[in-house]
Design a protein around this motif. Structure first.
Motif, PDB file in Angstrom:
ATOM      1  N   ARG A  16     -14.361  -6.890   7.722  1.00 44.72           N
ATOM      2  CA  ARG A  16     -14.868  -5.564   8.088  1.00 44.72           C
ATOM      3  C   ARG A  16     -16.074  -5.210   7.222  1.00 44.72           C
ATOM      4  O   ARG A  16     -16.312  -5.815   6.191  1.00 44.72           O
ATOM      5  N   HIS A  56      -7.399   0.683  -3.056  1.00 47.67           N
ATOM      6  CA  HIS A  56      -7.623   1.544  -4.212  1.00 47.67           C
ATOM      7  C   HIS A  56      -6.305   1.554  -4.978  1.00 47.67           C
ATOM      8  O   HIS A  56      -5.256   1.856  -4.406  1.00 47.67           O
ATOM      9  N   LEU A  63      -3.331   1.104  -2.438  1.00 50.12           N
ATOM     10  CA  LEU A  63      -3.605   1.830  -1.186  1.00 50.12           C
ATOM     11  C   LEU A  63      -4.602   0.974  -0.404  1.00 50.12           C
ATOM     12  O   LEU A  63      -5.812   1.033  -0.643  1.00 50.12           O
ATOM     13  N   TYR A  65      -7.061  -0.655   2.320  1.00 52.37           N
ATOM     14  CA  TYR A  65      -7.967  -0.311   3.421  1.00 52.37           C
ATOM     15  C   TYR A  65      -7.863  -1.403   4.493  1.00 52.37           C
ATOM     16  O   TYR A  65      -8.000  -1.156   5.671  1.00 52.37           O
ATOM     17  N   LEU A  78      -9.717   2.086   9.952  1.00 51.74           N
ATOM     18  CA  LEU A  78     -11.084   2.611  10.076  1.00 51.74           C
ATOM     19  C   LEU A  78     -10.993   4.084  10.455  1.00 51.74           C
ATOM     20  O   LEU A  78     -10.040   4.491  11.128  1.00 51.74           O
ATOM     21  N   PRO A 134      -5.214  13.270   0.278  1.00 52.45           N
ATOM     22  CA  PRO A 134      -4.611  13.759   1.522  1.00 52.45           C
ATOM     23  C   PRO A 134      -4.654  12.665   2.587  1.00 52.45           C
ATOM     24  O   PRO A 134      -5.353  11.663   2.414  1.00 52.45           O
TER      25      PRO A 134
HETATM   26  C1  LIG Z   1     -13.268   6.522   4.265  1.00 57.59           C
HETATM   27  C2  LIG Z   1     -12.723   5.205   4.806  1.00 57.59           C
HETATM   28  C3  LIG Z   1     -13.202   5.008   6.220  1.00 57.59           C
HETATM   29  C4  LIG Z   1     -14.667   4.700   6.246  1.00 57.59           C
HETATM   30  C5  LIG Z   1     -15.215   5.016   7.591  1.00 57.59           C
HETATM   31  O1  LIG Z   1     -14.704   4.618   8.627  1.00 57.59           O
HETATM   32  N1  LIG Z   1     -16.285   5.785   7.566  1.00 57.59           N
HETATM   33  C6  LIG Z   1     -16.895   6.270   8.773  1.00 57.59           C
HETATM   34  C7  LIG Z   1     -17.122   7.744   8.762  1.00 57.59           C
HETATM   35  S1  LIG Z   1     -17.164   8.289  10.406  1.00 57.59           S
HETATM   36  O2  LIG Z   1     -16.102   7.724  11.186  1.00 57.59           O
HETATM   37  O3  LIG Z   1     -18.477   7.906  10.934  1.00 57.59           O
HETATM   38  O4  LIG Z   1     -17.022   9.750  10.308  1.00 57.59           O
HETATM   39  C8  LIG Z   1     -11.202   5.110   4.766  1.00 57.59           C
HETATM   40  C9  LIG Z   1     -10.736   3.716   5.233  1.00 57.59           C
HETATM   41  C10 LIG Z   1      -9.417   3.438   4.480  1.00 57.59           C
HETATM   42  C11 LIG Z   1      -9.105   4.743   3.771  1.00 57.59           C
HETATM   43  C12 LIG Z   1      -8.141   4.712   2.562  1.00 57.59           C
HETATM   44  C13 LIG Z   1      -6.807   4.123   3.007  1.00 57.59           C
HETATM   45  C14 LIG Z   1      -5.793   4.138   1.850  1.00 57.59           C
HETATM   46  C15 LIG Z   1      -5.606   5.567   1.296  1.00 57.59           C
HETATM   47  C16 LIG Z   1      -4.879   6.432   2.294  1.00 57.59           C
HETATM   48  C17 LIG Z   1      -4.591   7.808   1.706  1.00 57.59           C
HETATM   49  O5  LIG Z   1      -3.935   8.577   2.653  1.00 57.59           O
HETATM   50  C18 LIG Z   1      -5.909   8.466   1.345  1.00 57.59           C
HETATM   51  C19 LIG Z   1      -6.696   7.644   0.369  1.00 57.59           C
HETATM   52  C20 LIG Z   1      -6.953   6.190   0.863  1.00 57.59           C
HETATM   53  C21 LIG Z   1      -7.477   5.428  -0.375  1.00 57.59           C
HETATM   54  C22 LIG Z   1      -7.946   6.144   2.041  1.00 57.59           C
HETATM   55  C23 LIG Z   1      -9.320   6.765   1.680  1.00 57.59           C
HETATM   56  C24 LIG Z   1     -10.308   6.708   2.877  1.00 57.59           C
HETATM   57  O6  LIG Z   1      -9.894   7.554   3.909  1.00 57.59           O
HETATM   58  C25 LIG Z   1     -10.481   5.273   3.413  1.00 57.59           C
HETATM   59  C26 LIG Z   1     -11.166   4.461   2.316  1.00 57.59           C
END
Ligand SMILES: C[C@H](CCC(=O)NCCS(=O)(=O)O)[C@H]1CC[C@H]2[C@@H]3CC[C@@H]4C[C@H](O)CC[C@]4(C)[C@H]3C[C@H](O)[C@]12C
Length: 333
Positions: A16, A56, A63, A65, A78, A134
Protein backbone atom coordinates in the motif's frame (compact mmCIF):
# COMPACT_ATOMS: atom_id res chain seq x y z
CA UNK A 1 -5.66 9.12 0.66
CA UNK A 2 -4.11 5.75 0.42
CA UNK A 3 -3.91 3.06 -2.19
CA UNK A 4 -3.48 -0.70 -1.65
CA UNK A 5 -2.71 -3.33 -4.27
CA UNK A 6 -1.92 -7.00 -4.69
CA UNK A 7 0.45 -8.49 -7.25
CA UNK A 8 1.37 -11.96 -8.36
CA UNK A 9 4.46 -13.15 -10.16
CA UNK A 10 6.18 -16.26 -8.82
CA UNK A 11 5.23 -15.16 -5.29
CA UNK A 12 2.32 -13.16 -3.93
CA UNK A 13 2.85 -9.51 -3.00
CA UNK A 14 0.65 -7.20 -0.96
CA UNK A 15 1.27 -3.53 -0.25
CA UNK A 16 0.00 0.00 0.00
CA UNK A 17 0.81 3.64 -0.01
CA UNK A 18 0.15 5.51 3.21
CA UNK A 19 -0.80 9.05 2.26
CA UNK A 20 -1.42 11.64 4.92
CA UNK A 21 -0.35 15.01 6.24
CA UNK A 22 1.36 13.63 9.35
CA UNK A 23 2.52 10.32 10.70
CA UNK A 24 1.92 8.57 14.00
CA UNK A 25 5.50 7.36 14.34
CA UNK A 26 4.60 4.06 12.68
CA UNK A 27 7.09 1.18 12.62
CA UNK A 28 7.55 -2.20 10.98
CA UNK A 29 6.25 -4.66 13.55
CA UNK A 30 6.58 -8.44 13.72
CA UNK A 31 4.08 -9.94 16.16
CA UNK A 32 5.07 -13.47 17.20
CA UNK A 33 2.62 -16.33 17.69
CA UNK A 34 2.50 -16.16 21.48
CA UNK A 35 1.90 -12.47 21.98
CA UNK A 36 -1.40 -12.26 23.82
CA UNK A 37 -3.72 -9.92 21.94
CA UNK A 38 -6.07 -8.60 24.60
CA UNK A 39 -9.52 -8.01 23.11
CA UNK A 40 -12.08 -5.64 24.59
CA UNK A 41 -15.14 -7.84 24.19
CA UNK A 42 -13.76 -11.33 23.57
CA UNK A 43 -11.27 -13.69 25.16
CA UNK A 44 -7.66 -12.79 24.39
CA UNK A 45 -6.07 -14.27 21.26
CA UNK A 46 -3.24 -16.11 22.94
CA UNK A 47 -1.90 -18.36 20.19
CA UNK A 48 -2.23 -17.14 16.65
CA UNK A 49 -0.44 -16.82 13.36
CA UNK A 50 2.59 -14.55 13.37
CA UNK A 51 2.31 -11.36 11.32
CA UNK A 52 4.45 -8.57 9.93
CA UNK A 53 3.29 -5.12 8.93
CA UNK A 54 3.24 -1.48 9.84
CA UNK A 55 1.76 -0.44 13.14
CA UNK A 56 1.78 2.30 15.68
CA UNK A 57 3.07 0.83 18.94
CA UNK A 58 1.37 1.79 22.20
CA UNK A 59 3.53 0.10 24.82
CA UNK A 60 3.84 -3.41 23.39
CA UNK A 61 0.42 -3.30 21.68
CA UNK A 62 0.62 -2.97 17.87
CA UNK A 63 -2.09 -0.88 16.20
CA UNK A 64 -1.72 -2.28 12.69
CA UNK A 65 -2.43 -0.23 9.54
CA UNK A 66 -1.57 -3.17 7.28
CA UNK A 67 -0.01 -6.60 7.72
CA UNK A 68 0.57 -10.04 6.25
CA UNK A 69 0.53 -13.26 8.26
CA UNK A 70 2.75 -16.33 8.01
CA UNK A 71 0.15 -18.06 5.80
CA UNK A 72 0.34 -15.34 3.16
CA UNK A 73 -2.93 -13.57 3.98
CA UNK A 74 -2.70 -9.76 3.82
CA UNK A 75 -4.99 -7.01 5.12
CA UNK A 76 -4.86 -3.21 5.00
CA UNK A 77 -7.07 -0.47 6.45
CA UNK A 78 -7.67 2.66 4.38
CA UNK A 79 -9.69 5.76 5.18
CA UNK A 80 -13.40 5.54 4.45
CA UNK A 81 -14.43 8.94 5.71
CA UNK A 82 -18.12 9.62 6.22
CA UNK A 83 -19.14 6.08 5.25
CA UNK A 84 -17.83 3.72 7.93
CA UNK A 85 -20.37 2.89 10.64
CA UNK A 86 -19.45 0.71 13.62
CA UNK A 87 -21.97 -0.66 16.07
CA UNK A 88 -22.43 -1.36 19.75
CA UNK A 89 -21.54 -4.82 21.10
CA UNK A 90 -24.26 -7.39 20.60
CA UNK A 91 -25.02 -10.70 22.32
CA UNK A 92 -24.20 -13.80 20.25
CA UNK A 93 -21.68 -12.09 17.96
CA UNK A 94 -17.91 -11.78 17.84
CA UNK A 95 -17.68 -8.16 18.94
CA UNK A 96 -14.43 -6.83 17.52
CA UNK A 97 -13.27 -3.24 17.96
CA UNK A 98 -12.22 -1.58 14.72
CA UNK A 99 -8.56 -1.42 15.86
CA UNK A 100 -8.61 -5.19 16.62
CA UNK A 101 -9.85 -6.21 13.19
CA UNK A 102 -6.50 -6.88 11.49
CA UNK A 103 -5.06 -9.10 14.27
CA UNK A 104 -8.42 -10.84 14.69
CA UNK A 105 -8.49 -11.93 11.04
CA UNK A 106 -4.77 -12.42 10.37
CA UNK A 107 -4.24 -14.15 13.70
CA UNK A 108 -6.74 -16.90 12.85
CA UNK A 109 -7.19 -17.24 9.09
CA UNK A 110 -4.90 -18.76 6.47
CA UNK A 111 -7.02 -17.75 3.47
CA UNK A 112 -9.72 -15.34 2.38
CA UNK A 113 -12.08 -18.30 2.30
CA UNK A 114 -11.45 -19.01 5.98
CA UNK A 115 -11.90 -15.33 6.77
CA UNK A 116 -15.35 -15.34 5.16
CA UNK A 117 -16.47 -17.76 7.89
CA UNK A 118 -15.20 -15.48 10.68
CA UNK A 119 -16.72 -12.44 8.98
CA UNK A 120 -20.14 -14.07 9.08
CA UNK A 121 -20.06 -13.87 12.90
CA UNK A 122 -18.37 -10.54 13.37
CA UNK A 123 -19.83 -7.31 14.70
CA UNK A 124 -17.40 -4.43 14.22
CA UNK A 125 -17.83 -2.16 17.19
CA UNK A 126 -17.01 1.46 17.86
CA UNK A 127 -15.08 0.88 21.11
CA UNK A 128 -12.15 3.28 21.00
CA UNK A 129 -8.59 2.28 21.77
CA UNK A 130 -8.11 5.25 24.09
CA UNK A 131 -8.98 8.91 24.54
CA UNK A 132 -6.00 9.72 22.40
CA UNK A 133 -6.96 7.28 19.62
CA UNK A 134 -10.62 7.57 18.75
CA UNK A 135 -12.10 5.13 16.26
CA UNK A 136 -10.93 5.67 12.67
CA UNK A 137 -13.32 5.40 9.77
CA UNK A 138 -11.74 2.71 7.61
CA UNK A 139 -12.50 0.03 5.05
CA UNK A 140 -10.27 -2.93 4.33
CA UNK A 141 -8.78 -5.04 1.57
CA UNK A 142 -8.12 -8.67 2.49
CA UNK A 143 -6.24 -10.86 0.03
CA UNK A 144 -4.35 -14.10 -0.49
CA UNK A 145 -2.67 -15.34 -3.65
CA UNK A 146 -5.98 -16.51 -5.13
CA UNK A 147 -8.51 -13.80 -4.33
CA UNK A 148 -9.18 -10.43 -2.76
CA UNK A 149 -12.22 -8.96 -1.03
CA UNK A 150 -13.18 -5.51 0.25
CA UNK A 151 -14.88 -5.17 3.64
CA UNK A 152 -17.01 -2.10 4.41
CA UNK A 153 -18.99 -1.56 7.61
CA UNK A 154 -21.73 0.87 6.58
CA UNK A 155 -25.21 1.91 7.74
CA UNK A 156 -26.89 -1.25 6.38
CA UNK A 157 -24.33 -3.63 7.87
CA UNK A 158 -21.13 -5.31 6.78
CA UNK A 159 -20.66 -5.33 3.02
CA UNK A 160 -18.22 -7.83 1.61
CA UNK A 161 -17.34 -7.39 -2.04
CA UNK A 162 -15.27 -9.62 -4.29
CA UNK A 163 -12.40 -7.47 -5.44
CA UNK A 164 -11.36 -8.77 -8.87
CA UNK A 165 -8.81 -5.99 -9.44
CA UNK A 166 -7.05 -6.42 -6.09
CA UNK A 167 -6.95 -2.68 -5.53
CA UNK A 168 -8.44 -0.35 -2.92
CA UNK A 169 -8.36 3.43 -2.46
CA UNK A 170 -10.74 5.53 -0.36
CA UNK A 171 -14.21 6.95 -1.19
CA UNK A 172 -16.73 6.31 -2.66
CA UNK A 173 -17.90 2.81 -1.57
CA UNK A 174 -16.26 -0.05 -3.43
CA UNK A 175 -19.16 -1.08 -5.68
CA UNK A 176 -19.16 2.42 -7.17
CA UNK A 177 -15.40 2.40 -7.67
CA UNK A 178 -15.58 -0.90 -9.51
CA UNK A 179 -18.50 0.18 -11.66
CA UNK A 180 -16.64 3.28 -12.81
CA UNK A 181 -14.06 1.06 -14.54
CA UNK A 182 -16.73 0.56 -17.21
CA UNK A 183 -16.18 4.16 -18.22
CA UNK A 184 -12.58 3.37 -19.08
CA UNK A 185 -12.91 0.10 -20.97
CA UNK A 186 -11.46 1.77 -24.09
CA UNK A 187 -8.06 2.39 -22.44
CA UNK A 188 -5.24 0.30 -23.82
CA UNK A 189 -1.46 -0.06 -23.64
CA UNK A 190 -1.56 -0.31 -27.46
CA UNK A 191 -1.73 2.62 -29.83
CA UNK A 192 -5.25 3.76 -30.75
CA UNK A 193 -6.77 3.34 -34.19
CA UNK A 194 -8.95 6.02 -35.69
CA UNK A 195 -12.59 5.26 -34.97
CA UNK A 196 -13.48 8.92 -34.76
CA UNK A 197 -14.37 9.37 -38.42
CA UNK A 198 -13.43 7.73 -41.68
CA UNK A 199 -13.37 11.14 -43.25
CA UNK A 200 -10.42 12.25 -41.15
CA UNK A 201 -6.81 11.10 -41.26
CA UNK A 202 -6.25 10.80 -37.50
CA UNK A 203 -3.14 9.05 -36.28
CA UNK A 204 -1.04 8.73 -33.13
CA UNK A 205 1.76 11.31 -32.93
CA UNK A 206 3.27 9.99 -29.71
CA UNK A 207 3.71 6.68 -27.95
CA UNK A 208 1.37 5.92 -25.07
CA UNK A 209 -1.75 7.39 -26.64
CA UNK A 210 -3.84 4.26 -26.04
CA UNK A 211 -4.28 5.33 -22.42
CA UNK A 212 -5.22 8.92 -23.18
CA UNK A 213 -8.03 9.77 -20.80
CA UNK A 214 -6.57 7.82 -17.88
CA UNK A 215 -7.32 10.18 -14.98
CA UNK A 216 -4.16 11.81 -13.66
CA UNK A 217 -5.42 13.62 -10.58
CA UNK A 218 -5.04 12.59 -6.94
CA UNK A 219 -8.69 11.97 -6.08
CA UNK A 220 -9.44 8.57 -4.66
CA UNK A 221 -11.70 7.64 -7.58
CA UNK A 222 -9.03 8.62 -10.12
CA UNK A 223 -6.27 6.80 -8.26
CA UNK A 224 -8.44 3.70 -8.29
CA UNK A 225 -8.71 3.75 -12.08
CA UNK A 226 -5.06 4.65 -12.59
CA UNK A 227 -3.61 1.99 -10.33
CA UNK A 228 -6.05 -0.62 -11.67
CA UNK A 229 -4.98 0.14 -15.24
CA UNK A 230 -1.31 0.06 -14.28
CA UNK A 231 -1.61 -3.18 -12.35
CA UNK A 232 -3.80 -5.04 -14.83
CA UNK A 233 -1.39 -4.26 -17.66
CA UNK A 234 1.77 -4.75 -15.65
CA UNK A 235 4.43 -7.09 -17.04
CA UNK A 236 7.43 -8.15 -14.98
CA UNK A 237 10.02 -10.86 -14.55
CA UNK A 238 9.40 -13.37 -11.80
CA UNK A 239 12.53 -12.92 -9.69
CA UNK A 240 12.24 -11.29 -6.27
CA UNK A 241 14.07 -8.17 -7.35
CA UNK A 242 12.08 -7.76 -10.58
CA UNK A 243 8.78 -8.35 -8.80
CA UNK A 244 9.46 -5.98 -5.92
CA UNK A 245 10.74 -3.33 -8.31
CA UNK A 246 7.62 -3.69 -10.46
CA UNK A 247 5.35 -3.49 -7.44
CA UNK A 248 6.87 -0.17 -6.39
CA UNK A 249 6.31 1.09 -9.94
CA UNK A 250 2.63 0.13 -9.79
CA UNK A 251 2.10 2.06 -6.57
CA UNK A 252 4.36 4.80 -7.90
CA UNK A 253 1.60 5.57 -10.40
CA UNK A 254 -0.44 7.05 -7.54
CA UNK A 255 2.31 8.60 -5.40
CA UNK A 256 1.54 12.01 -3.92
CA UNK A 257 4.10 14.77 -4.22
CA UNK A 258 4.22 17.47 -1.54
CA UNK A 259 2.44 20.55 -2.79
CA UNK A 260 -0.18 18.98 -5.06
CA UNK A 261 -2.80 18.19 -2.42
CA UNK A 262 -3.31 21.11 -0.02
CA UNK A 263 -5.64 20.67 2.93
CA UNK A 264 -7.74 23.23 4.73
CA UNK A 265 -5.22 23.41 7.57
CA UNK A 266 -2.56 24.51 5.07
CA UNK A 267 -0.75 21.16 5.31
CA UNK A 268 -0.05 18.89 2.36
CA UNK A 269 -0.89 15.25 1.93
CA UNK A 270 2.11 13.21 0.77
CA UNK A 271 2.96 9.54 0.34
CA UNK A 272 4.56 8.94 3.73
CA UNK A 273 5.47 5.32 3.03
CA UNK A 274 5.00 2.77 0.27
CA UNK A 275 5.14 -0.92 1.14
CA UNK A 276 5.43 -4.21 -0.68
CA UNK A 277 5.27 -7.38 1.36
CA UNK A 278 6.28 -10.71 -0.12
CA UNK A 279 3.43 -12.59 1.50
CA UNK A 280 4.95 -16.01 0.79
CA UNK A 281 8.31 -15.21 2.35
CA UNK A 282 7.23 -12.77 5.08
CA UNK A 283 9.54 -10.00 3.88
CA UNK A 284 8.23 -6.45 4.29
CA UNK A 285 9.84 -3.96 1.90
CA UNK A 286 9.24 -0.24 2.15
CA UNK A 287 10.32 3.19 0.98
CA UNK A 288 9.44 6.53 2.58
CA UNK A 289 8.85 9.99 1.16
CA UNK A 290 12.49 10.86 1.67
CA UNK A 291 14.08 7.44 1.44
CA UNK A 292 13.81 5.89 -1.99
CA UNK A 293 16.19 3.09 -1.13
CA UNK A 294 14.15 -0.04 -0.46
CA UNK A 295 14.51 -1.26 3.13
CA UNK A 296 13.36 -4.73 4.19
CA UNK A 297 12.45 -6.58 7.38
CA UNK A 298 12.34 -10.38 7.20
CA UNK A 299 9.83 -11.90 9.61
CA UNK A 300 11.66 -15.24 9.65
CA UNK A 301 14.75 -13.63 11.16
CA UNK A 302 12.75 -13.09 14.35
CA UNK A 303 11.71 -15.66 16.92
CA UNK A 304 8.14 -16.27 15.76
CA UNK A 305 7.40 -18.30 18.87
CA UNK A 306 8.15 -15.30 21.07
CA UNK A 307 5.73 -13.32 23.19
CA UNK A 308 6.55 -9.68 22.50
CA UNK A 309 6.26 -7.76 19.19
CA UNK A 310 9.57 -6.70 17.66
CA UNK A 311 9.54 -3.28 16.04
CA UNK A 312 11.80 -1.32 13.72
CA UNK A 313 11.47 2.44 13.19
CA UNK A 314 11.26 3.38 9.50
CA UNK A 315 14.67 4.24 8.08
CA UNK A 316 14.47 7.85 6.88
CA UNK A 317 16.62 10.10 4.70
CA UNK A 318 17.89 9.47 1.17
CA UNK A 319 20.79 7.08 0.76
CA UNK A 320 22.63 8.34 -2.29
CA UNK A 321 25.41 6.41 -3.93
CA UNK A 322 28.01 8.83 -5.20
CA UNK A 323 29.26 6.83 -8.13
CA UNK A 324 32.46 8.72 -8.82
CA UNK A 325 33.51 9.22 -5.21
CA UNK A 326 37.24 8.83 -4.54
CA UNK A 327 36.51 6.42 -1.73
CA UNK A 328 33.41 4.45 -2.64
CA UNK A 329 32.87 3.11 0.87
CA UNK A 330 31.58 6.31 2.48
CA UNK A 331 31.10 9.81 1.23
CA UNK A 332 28.11 11.79 2.35
CA UNK A 333 26.41 14.13 -0.08
C1 LIG B 1 -4.98 8.02 8.61
C2 LIG B 1 -4.81 6.62 8.02
C3 LIG B 1 -5.51 6.54 6.70
C4 LIG B 1 -4.78 7.34 5.66
C5 LIG B 1 -5.71 7.68 4.55
O1 LIG B 1 -6.41 6.85 4.00
N1 LIG B 1 -5.73 8.96 4.24
C6 LIG B 1 -6.64 9.48 3.26
C7 LIG B 1 -7.41 10.67 3.74
S1 LIG B 1 -8.88 10.75 2.84
O2 LIG B 1 -9.52 9.47 2.72
O3 LIG B 1 -8.52 11.30 1.52
O4 LIG B 1 -9.72 11.69 3.60
C8 LIG B 1 -5.31 5.51 8.94
C9 LIG B 1 -5.01 4.13 8.32
C10 LIG B 1 -4.82 3.17 9.51
C11 LIG B 1 -5.20 3.99 10.73
C12 LIG B 1 -4.69 3.54 12.12
C13 LIG B 1 -5.18 2.12 12.38
C14 LIG B 1 -4.76 1.65 13.78
C15 LIG B 1 -5.28 2.62 14.87
C16 LIG B 1 -6.77 2.52 15.00
C17 LIG B 1 -7.27 3.39 16.15
O5 LIG B 1 -8.65 3.29 16.23
C18 LIG B 1 -6.89 4.83 15.87
C19 LIG B 1 -5.41 5.00 15.70
C20 LIG B 1 -4.81 4.07 14.60
C21 LIG B 1 -3.28 4.15 14.80
C22 LIG B 1 -5.24 4.50 13.19
C23 LIG B 1 -4.81 5.95 12.85
C24 LIG B 1 -5.25 6.37 11.42
O6 LIG B 1 -6.64 6.46 11.33
C25 LIG B 1 -4.72 5.39 10.36
C26 LIG B 1 -3.20 5.51 10.34
Amino acid sequence: MCTAATYRSQDFYFGRTFDYEFNYGEEVVVTPRNYSFQLRHQNALTEHYAMIGIAHMVGDYPLYYDAVNEKGLGMAGLNFAGNAVYRKPREGRDNIAQFEFIPWILGQCATVQEARTLLAHINLVDTRFSEQFPTSQLHWILADRDEAITIEAVGEGLNIYDNPVGVLTNNPPFDKQLFRLNDYSYLSPDQPVNRFSEQLQLQPYSRGMGAMGLPGDLSSASRFVRVAFTKMNSVSGTSESESVSQFFHILGSVAQTRGCCRLENGKYEITIYTSCCNADRGIYYYTTYENHQITAVDMYRENLDGEIPVHYPLVQGEHILLQNAADTTEEKL
